[in-house]
Write a protein that holds these residues in place. Structure first.
Motif, PDB file in Angstrom:
ATOM      1  N   LEU A  83      25.885 -31.281  16.226  1.00  0.00           N
ATOM      2  CA  LEU A  83      24.535 -30.898  16.647  1.00  0.00           C
ATOM      3  C   LEU A  83      24.386 -30.946  18.161  1.00  0.00           C
ATOM      4  CD1 LEU A  83      22.379 -32.699  13.924  1.00  0.00           C
ATOM      5  CD2 LEU A  83      22.654 -30.226  14.230  1.00  0.00           C
ATOM      6  N   THR A  84      25.011 -31.931  18.788  1.00  0.00           N
ATOM      7  CA  THR A  84      24.952 -32.030  20.255  1.00  0.00           C
ATOM      8  C   THR A  84      25.542 -30.787  20.907  1.00  0.00           C
ATOM      9  OG1 THR A  84      25.115 -34.447  20.144  1.00  0.00           O
ATOM     10  CG2 THR A  84      25.637 -33.406  22.251  1.00  0.00           C
ATOM     11  N   GLU A  85      26.699 -30.355  20.418  1.00  0.00           N
ATOM     12  CA  GLU A  85      27.340 -29.155  20.970  1.00  0.00           C
ATOM     13  C   GLU A  85      26.549 -27.896  20.611  1.00  0.00           C
ATOM     14  OE1 GLU A  85      31.310 -29.109  19.546  1.00  0.00           O
ATOM     15  OE2 GLU A  85      31.922 -30.939  20.610  1.00  0.00           O
ATOM     16  N   GLU A  86      26.028 -27.844  19.384  1.00  0.00           N
ATOM     17  CA  GLU A  86      25.296 -26.659  18.930  1.00  0.00           C
ATOM     18  C   GLU A  86      24.000 -26.457  19.708  1.00  0.00           C
ATOM     19  OE1 GLU A  86      24.897 -23.339  16.185  1.00  0.00           O
ATOM     20  OE2 GLU A  86      26.521 -24.554  17.003  1.00  0.00           O
ATOM     21  N   ILE A  87      23.294 -27.537  19.986  1.00  0.00           N
ATOM     22  CA  ILE A  87      22.048 -27.445  20.756  1.00  0.00           C
ATOM     23  C   ILE A  87      22.319 -26.916  22.162  1.00  0.00           C
ATOM     24  CG2 ILE A  87      20.213 -28.817  21.821  1.00  0.00           C
ATOM     25  CD1 ILE A  87      20.344 -30.617  19.305  1.00  0.00           C
ATOM     26  N   LEU A  88      23.373 -27.415  22.793  1.00  0.00           N
ATOM     27  CA  LEU A  88      23.739 -26.941  24.131  1.00  0.00           C
ATOM     28  C   LEU A  88      24.086 -25.450  24.105  1.00  0.00           C
ATOM     29  CD1 LEU A  88      25.916 -29.921  25.421  1.00  0.00           C
ATOM     30  CD2 LEU A  88      23.604 -29.307  26.145  1.00  0.00           C
ATOM     31  N   ALA A  89      24.833 -25.030  23.071  1.00  0.00           N
ATOM     32  CA  ALA A  89      25.235 -23.627  22.963  1.00  0.00           C
ATOM     33  C   ALA A  89      24.026 -22.725  22.713  1.00  0.00           C
ATOM     34  CB  ALA A  89      26.255 -23.461  21.835  1.00  0.00           C
ATOM     35  N   GLU A  90      23.105 -23.171  21.848  1.00  0.00           N
ATOM     36  CA  GLU A  90      21.925 -22.361  21.544  1.00  0.00           C
ATOM     37  C   GLU A  90      21.006 -22.250  22.757  1.00  0.00           C
ATOM     38  OE1 GLU A  90      21.197 -20.551  19.012  1.00  0.00           O
ATOM     39  OE2 GLU A  90      22.873 -21.121  17.731  1.00  0.00           O
ATOM     40  N   ARG A  91      20.855 -23.326  23.502  1.00  0.00           N
ATOM     41  CA  ARG A  91      20.024 -23.277  24.712  1.00  0.00           C
ATOM     42  C   ARG A  91      20.636 -22.351  25.765  1.00  0.00           C
ATOM     43  NH1 ARG A  91      15.664 -25.889  25.086  1.00  0.00           N
ATOM     44  NH2 ARG A  91      15.157 -27.731  23.850  1.00  0.00           N
ATOM     45  N   GLY A 260      14.427 -26.324  18.007  1.00  0.00           N
ATOM     46  CA  GLY A 260      13.602 -27.495  17.709  1.00  0.00           C
ATOM     47  C   GLY A 260      14.019 -28.163  16.409  1.00  0.00           C
ATOM     48  N   LEU A 261      14.401 -27.367  15.419  1.00  0.00           N
ATOM     49  CA  LEU A 261      14.875 -27.912  14.148  1.00  0.00           C
ATOM     50  C   LEU A 261      16.169 -28.706  14.347  1.00  0.00           C
ATOM     51  CD1 LEU A 261      14.934 -26.222  10.699  1.00  0.00           C
ATOM     52  CD2 LEU A 261      17.049 -27.173  11.580  1.00  0.00           C
ATOM     53  N   LEU A 262      17.097 -28.144  15.140  1.00  0.00           N
ATOM     54  CA  LEU A 262      18.360 -28.842  15.410  1.00  0.00           C
ATOM     55  C   LEU A 262      18.118 -30.159  16.134  1.00  0.00           C
ATOM     56  CD1 LEU A 262      20.670 -25.893  16.593  1.00  0.00           C
ATOM     57  CD2 LEU A 262      20.549 -26.926  14.312  1.00  0.00           C
ATOM     58  N   GLU A 263      17.213 -30.154  17.100  1.00  0.00           N
ATOM     59  CA  GLU A 263      16.915 -31.373  17.851  1.00  0.00           C
ATOM     60  C   GLU A 263      16.273 -32.428  16.953  1.00  0.00           C
ATOM     61  OE1 GLU A 263      16.203 -29.486  22.319  1.00  0.00           O
ATOM     62  OE2 GLU A 263      14.507 -29.715  20.944  1.00  0.00           O
ATOM     63  N   GLY A 264      15.364 -31.996  16.080  1.00  0.00           N
ATOM     64  CA  GLY A 264      14.741 -32.930  15.157  1.00  0.00           C
ATOM     65  C   GLY A 264      15.737 -33.525  14.184  1.00  0.00           C
ATOM     66  N   LEU A 265      16.660 -32.693  13.705  1.00  0.00           N
ATOM     67  CA  LEU A 265      17.696 -33.171  12.787  1.00  0.00           C
ATOM     68  C   LEU A 265      18.620 -34.170  13.485  1.00  0.00           C
ATOM     69  CD1 LEU A 265      19.056 -33.002  10.015  1.00  0.00           C
ATOM     70  CD2 LEU A 265      20.344 -31.022  10.839  1.00  0.00           C
ATOM     71  N   SER A 266      18.952 -33.885  14.740  1.00  0.00           N
ATOM     72  CA  SER A 266      19.822 -34.777  15.507  1.00  0.00           C
ATOM     73  C   SER A 266      19.163 -36.147  15.705  1.00  0.00           C
ATOM     74  CB  SER A 266      20.152 -34.148  16.861  1.00  0.00           C
ATOM     75  OG  SER A 266      20.946 -35.031  17.645  1.00  0.00           O
ATOM     76  N   LYS A 267      17.874 -36.164  16.025  1.00  0.00           N
ATOM     77  CA  LYS A 267      17.166 -37.418  16.216  1.00  0.00           C
ATOM     78  C   LYS A 267      17.073 -38.200  14.901  1.00  0.00           C
ATOM     79  CE  LYS A 267      14.291 -35.911  20.092  1.00  0.00           C
ATOM     80  NZ  LYS A 267      12.901 -35.632  20.557  1.00  0.00           N
ATOM     81  N   PHE A 268      16.879 -37.480  13.812  1.00  0.00           N
ATOM     82  CA  PHE A 268      16.757 -38.131  12.507  1.00  0.00           C
ATOM     83  C   PHE A 268      18.079 -38.805  12.117  1.00  0.00           C
ATOM     84  CE2 PHE A 268      17.095 -38.219   7.896  1.00  0.00           C
ATOM     85  CZ  PHE A 268      15.887 -38.811   7.520  1.00  0.00           C
ATOM     86  N   VAL A 269      19.185 -38.055  12.253  1.00  0.00           N
ATOM     87  CA  VAL A 269      20.480 -38.585  11.840  1.00  0.00           C
ATOM     88  C   VAL A 269      20.919 -39.736  12.746  1.00  0.00           C
ATOM     89  CG1 VAL A 269      22.917 -38.031  11.464  1.00  0.00           C
ATOM     90  CG2 VAL A 269      21.151 -36.377  10.838  1.00  0.00           C
TER      91      VAL A 269
END
Length: 272
Positions: A83-91, A260-269
Motif C-alpha cells: 500500500l505504501t508503494e501503491e499510494i506513492l505510484a497513484e499520487r 483516499g481508500l488506499l490511505e484509509g486501508l493502510s492506516k487501518f492495517v
C-alpha cells in the motif's frame, strides 16, 4: 614475601577509604555515586538520546508503521508495504490534484461517491447527478502480445451513468443518460452516431419521484423525438463537449477517492 606485600597494599587501600582526609577519598566516592545516578537517570528517562534512541529504533516494525516489532502478521506487513508503494505510484500518476468546483457554469457538490451539478437557467433549475462507483473502464482495449509479461492497458476513464433533471416550479422532467460504448465493427462509418452519450429513459412528474411514475425507455421513443430531445439537452448546455468534461471531472474525482481508500486501508492495517 609476595603474599605479605599484597596484604599490606590491601590494608593501605582500606585505610585510604576509611580516612576522608588522605587522598581526598571522600570526594572520589561522591563522584562515583553521581556517575551511578547519571546512568540510572539516562536509562529511565522518557527522552532517550544517543545509544538508547538507536536501541529503541531497532525495536520498531520493519514495515515502517511506527509500531513495535512483531505487532503485525506476515500478511499485514506485506499489505502495508504494498500500500505504501501503491499510494506513492497513484499520487505520481494523478493528473488533477485539485477537484474543480464547477463545470461550464454547473456548480459541483460532492458527497461521498455521489456528485451533483446544478445551474440556474432563468425559471428553470438544471440538476445533474451521478455516482463514481463502478464507473471506471479502460479507454481502449488492452494490447496483448506473447512477448509481453502483461497486457498494456489504456487510460482509465470514469464514464458514469447520469441523471438530468429539468425543474420548473413543482414539475420535473427527468432523463437518465449513459455513455455510448463505441464499437467500430457494429456500425458502418456512414451510419455511426457521433453522440458520446444516449438517453436511456425519460419521465415527467410533479413533486417527489416515486416508483409509480411512468417512465419510457429511450429505445422505444420515436427516432425524430429522440433527436429533438438530444437537441433540447444541448440547448440546455448538456452537449457532447460538456459530457466529455463530465467524464474528465468524474475520472479525477474517482481517482482521488481511490487514493483516499488506499490511505484509509493502510492506516487501518497499520493500526495508526
Amino acid at each position: 614475601m609476595n603474599n605479605i606485600l599484597k596484604v599490606a597494599l590491601r590494608l593501605n587501600g582500606l585505610r585510604s577509604i576509611l580516612n576522608p582526609v588522605k587522598n581526598n577519598a571522600y570526594s572520589s566516592v561522591n563522584q562515583q555515586r553521581q556517575f551511578a545516578r547519571n546512568l540510572w537517570y539516562m536509562s529511565n528517562s522518557q527522552n532517550h538520546t544517543g545509544f538508547f534512541k538507536e536501541v529503541e529504533h531497532n525495536q520498531l516494525c520493519s514495515c515502517g508503521c511506527g509500531n513495535k516489532r512483531g505487532s503485525h502478521t506476515k500478511a499485514e506487513k506485506q499489505l502495508i508495504e504494498f500500500l505504501t508503494e501503491e499510494i506513492l505510484a497513484e499520487r505520481k500518476a494523478q493528473k488533477v490534484k485539485t477537484i474543480p468546483s464547477e463545470i461550464d457554469g454547473f456548480k459541483a457538490s460532492l458527497k461521498g461517491a455521489e456528485v451533483t451539478l446544478t445551474k440556474d437557467a432563468g425559471e428553470e433549475k438544471i440538476k445533474i447527478t451521478f455516482n463514481v462507483n463502478h464507473s471506471v473502464d479502460t479507454d481502449i482495449e488492452p494490447e496483448v502480445s506473447e512477448k509481453m509479461d502483461k497486457p498494456e492497458l489504456g487510460e482509465l476513464k470514469s464514464k458514469p451513468g447520469f441523471k438530468v433533471e429539468l425543474i420548473r416550479d413543482k414539475t420535473t422532467v427527468s432523463l437518465l443518460c449513459s455513455f455510448v460504448v463505441s464499437d467500430e465493427d457494429q456500425y458502418n462509418q456512414e451510419e455511426a452516431y457521433n453522440d458520446v452519450f444516449s438517453i436511456d429513459e425519460i419521465s415527467i412528474y410533479d413533486g417527489e419521484w416515486n416508483e409509480n411514475i411512468y417512465s419510457a425507455s429511450g429505445e422505444v421513443l420515436d427516432t425524430y423525438l429522440y433527436d429533438l430531445l438530444m437537441n433540447y439537452l444541448e440547448d440546455k448546455g448538456i452537449s457532447n463537449e460538456f459530457v466529455e468534461k463530465l467524464s474528465n471531472f468524474s475520472t479525477a474525482y474517482e481517482h482521488s477517492a481511490y487514493i483516499g481508500l488506499l490511505e484509509g486501508l493502510s492506516k487501518f492495517v497499520s493500526r495508526k
